[in-house]
Design an enzyme around this catalytic site. Sequence first.
Site, PDB file in Angstrom:
ATOM      1  N   GLY A  36       0.834  -1.210   0.000  1.00  0.00           N
ATOM      2  CA  GLY A  36       0.000   0.000   0.000  1.00  0.00           C
ATOM      3  C   GLY A  36       0.862   1.251   0.000  1.00  0.00           C
ATOM      4  CB  SER A  77      -4.989  -9.337  -3.839  1.00  0.00           C
ATOM      5  OG  SER A  77      -4.336  -8.201  -4.379  1.00  0.00           O
ATOM      6  CB  THR A 117     -11.537 -13.370  -3.991  1.00  0.00           C
ATOM      7  OG1 THR A 117     -11.386 -13.479  -5.403  1.00  0.00           O
ATOM      8  CG2 THR A 117     -10.987 -14.637  -3.372  1.00  0.00           C
ATOM      9  CE1 TYR A 141      -6.322 -12.875  -2.905  1.00  0.00           C
ATOM     10  CE2 TYR A 141      -7.721 -13.424  -4.780  1.00  0.00           C
ATOM     11  CZ  TYR A 141      -7.431 -12.625  -3.688  1.00  0.00           C
ATOM     12  OH  TYR A 141      -8.252 -11.573  -3.389  1.00  0.00           O
TER      13      TYR A 141
END
Length: 329
Positions: A36, A77, A117, A141
Amino acid sequence: MAILILGGAGYIGSHTVYALCEGGRDVVVVDNLETGFAAAIHPNARFYKGDISDKNFINGVFQKEKISSVIHFAAYSLVGESVTRPLEYYENNLCKTRDFLACMVANGVDKIVFSSTAATYGEPDEVPIMEDDRTQPANPYGETKLAMEKMFHWVAEAHGIRYVSLRYFNASGAHESGKIGEAHNPESHLIPLILQVPNGQSEYISIFGNDYPTADGTCIRDYIHVTDLATAHILAVDYLEKGGKSDIFNLGNGVGFSVKEVVDTARKVTGHPIPQKEVERRGGDPAKLIASSQKAVKILGWRPTHDSLEEIISSAWKWHKHHPKGFQE
Ligand code: UFG
């Protein structure tokens, strides 16, 4: 009381922090800034830099701040990366969430919304996909997210917490101000990669596979605007704060677009010819993923409002055009 956002400096996290701050909510952000960016955090949020698995650090945040609910975005991700580095995905997504949950329980915080997800489903038998359809992830993932959901289920049973798991389809677009948007390194998502062409950063877009069982042979996805995802998180927190029970919700528009349709729309939005090259399939891509979000509509009162592909790509273009290097400028 404040809402604690884990991963509030990432793509979907930062948009949710903006939406909460714009709505006048009290927001605390925790992020280790590994993927981030501090510049993505809304100036009204109080930011603590650190790792969600660092017990002393998290206990300190719980002691300094009065937290009513948590929204958890802090995870790796990238599907392709997860295939080559599965252990890091299990460590970061599952083990660190376990460590955080232990602190949350110890500090008496009992409500959490977290990112899941569409990758939990794998290749679906049919679309639109419903929440109780078979889950059979095709990559680590998706497996880590499904394992997280199961961990939350059992921890909720044992410790009286309540959770909402939000299974996003293809998050895309950017904040209408153009101040924040998608920035991954390396970038692997279709829309930002397409927009690198009109931005002069690549010569063409590669289309992965043209022999899928779809009308034009390319994969179909359900693209959902990141601002609509942000709204869903706020509705989910409010639902839990009003006493709602633990649950899982899909978040998508319920409409699918092929890779070629996305490229065509980007040509229209940018006015650039965007050359394409049709190449081999990418491993592990299901042909068609479309959500049924009827449950979120019915129970959370959610309704996506930025649902045209043109609007989604226009907002992404506004961001990428003015920030070709993302936040690293
Ligand atoms: N694609 C291309 N060329 C590219 C990049 C992507 O043709 O250069 C295609 C992919 O093969 C796929 C589609 O564009 O068919 C969308 O690909 P993305 O990588 O943008 O997104 P995915 O559908 O693979 O993945 C997204 C999220 C994941 C989530 C998954 C759920 O990024 O986090 O949906 O299925 F897990």
